[in-house]
Design an enzyme around this catalytic site. Structure first.
Site, short mmCIF file in Angstrom:
data_model
loop_
_atom_site.label_atom_id
_atom_site.label_comp_id
_atom_site.label_asym_id
_atom_site.label_seq_id
_atom_site.Cartn_x
_atom_site.Cartn_y
_atom_site.Cartn_z
CE1 TYR A 11 44.68 28.37 45.15
CE2 TYR A 11 45.45 30.14 43.74
CZ TYR A 11 45.63 28.89 44.31
OH TYR A 11 46.76 28.18 44.01
CB ILE A 12 45.74 33.65 47.64
CG1 ILE A 12 46.04 33.24 46.19
CG2 ILE A 12 47.04 33.75 48.44
CD1 ILE A 12 46.74 34.31 45.36
CG ASP A 31 35.34 37.22 50.53
OD1 ASP A 31 36.50 36.84 50.28
OD2 ASP A 31 34.46 37.36 49.64
N GLY A 36 34.30 34.51 46.30
CA GLY A 36 34.77 33.56 47.31
C GLY A 36 33.64 32.63 47.76
CG ASN A 91 36.34 45.39 44.04
OD1 ASN A 91 35.95 45.81 45.14
ND2 ASN A 91 36.59 44.11 43.83
CE1 TYR A 140 44.54 41.74 39.21
CE2 TYR A 140 46.56 41.28 38.02
CZ TYR A 140 45.76 41.12 39.13
OH TYR A 140 46.20 40.31 40.16
CG HIS A 188 44.84 31.54 37.20
ND1 HIS A 188 44.34 31.85 38.43
CD2 HIS A 188 45.21 32.71 36.64
CE1 HIS A 188 44.41 33.15 38.62
NE2 HIS A 188 44.94 33.70 37.55
CG PHE A 207 46.02 31.03 25.18
CD1 PHE A 207 44.98 30.62 24.35
CD2 PHE A 207 45.71 31.32 26.51
CE1 PHE A 207 43.68 30.48 24.83
CE2 PHE A 207 44.42 31.20 27.00
CZ PHE A 207 43.41 30.77 26.16
NE ARG A 220 53.04 34.23 32.13
CZ ARG A 220 53.50 34.54 30.91
NH1 ARG A 220 54.72 34.19 30.54
NH2 ARG A 220 52.75 35.22 30.07
N1 LIG Z 1 45.83 34.08 41.67
C1 LIG Z 1 46.97 34.60 41.20
O1 LIG Z 1 47.71 33.97 40.43
C2 LIG Z 1 47.38 35.99 41.62
C3 LIG Z 1 48.57 36.50 41.09
C4 LIG Z 1 48.98 37.78 41.47
C5 LIG Z 1 48.20 38.50 42.38
N2 LIG Z 1 47.03 38.00 42.86
C6 LIG Z 1 46.24 38.80 43.78
O2 LIG Z 1 45.98 38.06 44.95
C7 LIG Z 1 44.71 38.39 45.49
C8 LIG Z 1 43.91 37.13 45.72
O3 LIG Z 1 43.76 36.43 44.49
P1 LIG Z 1 42.83 35.13 44.41
O4 LIG Z 1 43.28 34.33 43.25
O5 LIG Z 1 42.74 34.51 45.75
O6 LIG Z 1 41.43 35.83 44.04
P2 LIG Z 1 39.95 35.37 44.46
O7 LIG Z 1 39.03 36.01 43.47
O8 LIG Z 1 39.87 33.90 44.63
O9 LIG Z 1 39.75 36.04 45.90
C9 LIG Z 1 39.40 37.39 46.07
C10 LIG Z 1 38.36 37.45 47.19
O10 LIG Z 1 38.03 38.81 47.44
C11 LIG Z 1 36.63 38.93 47.58
N3 LIG Z 1 36.28 40.31 47.20
C12 LIG Z 1 36.46 40.90 45.99
N4 LIG Z 1 36.02 42.17 46.03
C13 LIG Z 1 35.57 42.39 47.29
C14 LIG Z 1 34.99 43.51 47.96
N5 LIG Z 1 34.76 44.66 47.31
N6 LIG Z 1 34.64 43.39 49.25
C15 LIG Z 1 34.85 42.23 49.92
N7 LIG Z 1 35.39 41.13 49.34
C16 LIG Z 1 35.75 41.22 48.04
C17 LIG Z 1 36.05 37.87 46.65
O11 LIG Z 1 34.73 37.49 47.00
C18 LIG Z 1 37.05 36.74 46.81
O12 LIG Z 1 36.68 35.88 47.87
C19 LIG Z 1 44.08 39.36 44.50
O13 LIG Z 1 44.22 40.67 44.97
C20 LIG Z 1 44.88 39.16 43.22
O14 LIG Z 1 44.93 40.33 42.45
C21 LIG Z 1 46.61 36.76 42.51
O1 LIG Z 2 43.88 28.16 28.86
C1 LIG Z 2 45.02 28.63 28.97
C2 LIG Z 2 45.39 29.50 30.03
C3 LIG Z 2 46.67 29.99 30.07
N1 LIG Z 2 47.57 29.66 29.11
C4 LIG Z 2 48.92 30.19 29.17
O2 LIG Z 2 49.48 29.79 30.41
C5 LIG Z 2 50.35 30.81 30.91
C6 LIG Z 2 49.89 31.19 32.30
O3 LIG Z 2 48.63 31.83 32.20
P1 LIG Z 2 47.73 32.20 33.46
O4 LIG Z 2 46.49 32.83 32.94
O5 LIG Z 2 47.60 31.01 34.34
O6 LIG Z 2 48.61 33.25 34.24
P2 LIG Z 2 49.22 34.64 33.76
O7 LIG Z 2 50.71 34.43 33.66
O8 LIG Z 2 48.55 35.19 32.59
O9 LIG Z 2 48.77 35.58 34.94
C7 LIG Z 2 49.30 35.55 36.22
O10 LIG Z 2 50.27 36.55 36.33
C8 LIG Z 2 49.78 37.84 36.04
C9 LIG Z 2 50.97 38.73 36.21
O11 LIG Z 2 51.70 38.73 35.04
C10 LIG Z 2 48.63 38.21 36.96
O12 LIG Z 2 49.09 38.47 38.26
C11 LIG Z 2 47.57 37.14 37.01
O13 LIG Z 2 46.64 37.39 38.05
C12 LIG Z 2 48.20 35.81 37.24
O14 LIG Z 2 47.24 34.80 37.13
C13 LIG Z 2 50.27 31.96 29.92
O15 LIG Z 2 51.35 31.89 29.07
C14 LIG Z 2 49.00 31.69 29.13
O16 LIG Z 2 49.03 32.15 27.81
C15 LIG Z 2 47.23 28.81 28.07
O17 LIG Z 2 48.04 28.53 27.20
N2 LIG Z 2 45.97 28.31 28.04
#
Ligand SMILES: NC(=O)c1ccc[n+]([C@@H]2O[C@H](COP(=O)([O-])OP(=O)(O)OC[C@H]3O[C@@H](n4cnc5c(N)ncnc54)[C@H](O)[C@@H]3O)[C@@H](O)[C@H]2O)c1
Ligand SMILES: O=c1ccn([C@@H]2O[C@H](COP(=O)(O)OP(=O)(O)O[C@H]3O[C@H](CO)[C@H](O)[C@H](O)[C@H]3O)[C@@H](O)[C@H]2O)c(=O)[nH]1
Length: 330
Positions: A11-12, A31, A36, A91, A140, A188, A207, A220
């Site tokens: 995603y990101i 990747d 992904g 991982n 995590y 999410h 929730f 959030r």
């Molecule tokens: N999405 C969020 O809200 C959020 C919040 C805080 C931090 N992050 C961090 O940001 C990063 C990206 O998040 P995202 O939502 O894009 O996740 P994502 O799962 O969409 O992307 C992760 C990518 O990494 C690849 N990958 C995982 N393990 C691998 C490996 N061993 N070798 C090669 N490729 C590998 C996956 O195939 C995937 O394409 C993550 O590290 C996550 O912890 C995300």
């Molecule tokens: O079906 C759902 C999903 C989420 N929520 C609520 O929505 C809020 C946001 O939830 P997310 O799961 O979207 O996000 P989080 O805040 O739990 O998690 C985010 O922040 C975390 C750090 O605190 C991690 O980095 C994680 O990867 C990132 O997605 C939370 O209060 C959760 O309880 C609901 O009510 N219903």
């Protein structure tokens, strides 16, 4: 610059690849496609490889000089990290060490790491700045904090410079509708709410409605994915010019409740979104909001898509492809 984006099919990472290419940089993506999508890599060179495979990393990192590495690859589900911690430590920590060791071996010095607000755990105060105590409450968050600590030691010992970017709630999609969030399973809030709007999901479960917040639902700090990507490029540029390892919290500094997200999604989509009241999800703090003044001051970072309605509108354009409401552009 020539930049390696690890996890660039996710995603990101996929948004980062597009932003870097648009800014004129050479991008190589690694990747393993476990989470992904190959078709999400819309620029640069793509190499399918796993971080566990050191020989593949040697081939990639030894293939020519990289100005920096951006590391997005990890497992990301908080709940799963509680039931399957081995998978997360392997991982997110051990495989990241492989990458760092290969960087040291090939003399690549600049590393940008995807960290998370989850390193803080239950907040002592709001908004959370970089000095807030770090007490993650799930595996995590602990894996991310461990990597942050490893990075300090690798700087001292090997001169590997890093920036840890602690995202709060990444959300939104590419403004031109080219890319978006496609997690499977999706956990999410914003994509789930929009799936309920498009009809791909029957309803959204809320929730907990008894939190100590004005409407009883969790608050959030939602930050647009393109604003996160801007911060990565600024962080790499700063690291290259100043050579000092840092950590930054990234959010808008505005909190929105789950109910406010649902209300915004109803307005943006013009659709009624069925809601089911559900139990609290374990480990959810009532309120998480970032203090990102350090990123603004040191990086000159400024979010351009801070408006929740805009974040949701971009995510809605993306969701419409999958809900059969529009034709995909890519
Ligand atoms: N999405 C969020 O809200 C959020 C919040 C805080 C931090 N992050 C961090 O940001 C990063 C990206 O998040 P995202 O939502 O894009 O996740 P994502 O799962 O969409 O992307 C992760 C990518 O990494 C690849 N990958 C995982 N393990 C691998 C490996 N061993 N070798 C090669 N490729 C590998 C996956 O195939 C995937 O394409 C993550 O590290 C996550 O912890 C995300
Ligand atoms: O079906 C759902 C999903 C989420 N929520 C609520 O929505 C809020 C946001 O939830 P997310 O799961 O979207 O996000 P989080 O805040 O739990 O998690 C985010 O922040 C975390 C750090 O605190 C991690 O980095 C994680 O990867 C990132 O997605 C939370 O209060 C959760 O309880 C609901 O009510 N219903």
């Amino acid at each position: 610059m020539r930049i390696l984006v690890v996890g660039g099919a996710g995603y990101i990472g996929s948004h980062m690849v597009k932003l870097l290419a648009d800014a004129g940089h050479d991008v190589v993506v690694v990747d393993n496609l476990t989470a992904g999508y190959r078709d999400a890599v819309i620029a640069g060179d793509f190499i399918q490889a796993d971080l566990a495979d050191r020989a593949s990393l040697d081939t990639v990192l030894g293939s020519g000089s990289f100005d920096g590495v951006m590391h997005f690859a990890s497992y990301i589900q908080v709940g799963e990290s509680v039931t399957a911690p081995a998978k997360y430590y392997q991982n997110n920590v051990a495989n990241t060490l492989n990458l760092l060791d290969a960087m040291v071996e090939y003399g690549i010095r600049n590393f940008i790491f995807s960290s998370t607000a989850a390193v803080f755990g239950e907040p002592d105060y709001i908004p959370l700045d970089e000095l807030h105590p770090k007490n993650p409450v799930n595996p995590y968050g602990r894996t991310k904090l461990m990597v942050e600590q490893i990075l300090k030691d690798y700087d001292t010992a090997y001169g590997l410079k890093s920036v840890c970017l602690r995202y709060f709630n990444a959300a939104g999609a590419h403004p031109e509708g080219l890319l978006g969030e496609r997690h499977d399973p999706e956990t999410h809030l914003i994509p789930l709410v929009l799936q309920a709007a498009s009809g791909r999901r029957d309803a959204i479960k809320v929730f907990g409605q008894d939190y100590p917040t004005p409407d009883g639902t969790c608050i959030r700090d939602y930050i647009h994915v393109m604003d996160l990507c801007d911060a990565h490029l600024l962080a790499l540029e700063k690291l290259i010019t100043h050579g000092k390892s840092e950590a930054f919290n990234l959010g808008n500094g505005n909190g929105f409740s789950v109910q406010e997200v649902i209300d915004t999604a109803e307005k943006v989509s013009g659709r009624e979104i069925p809601v089911i009241a559900a139990e609290r999800r374990s480990g959810d703090p009532a309120r998480l909001v970032a203090d990102s003044r350090k990123a603004r001051e040191l990086l000159g970072w400024e979010p351009h898509h801070a408006d929740l309605a805009q974040i949701v509108a971009h995510a809605w354009e993306w969701e419409k492809h999958f809900g059969g409401l529009a034709n995909p552009k890519s």
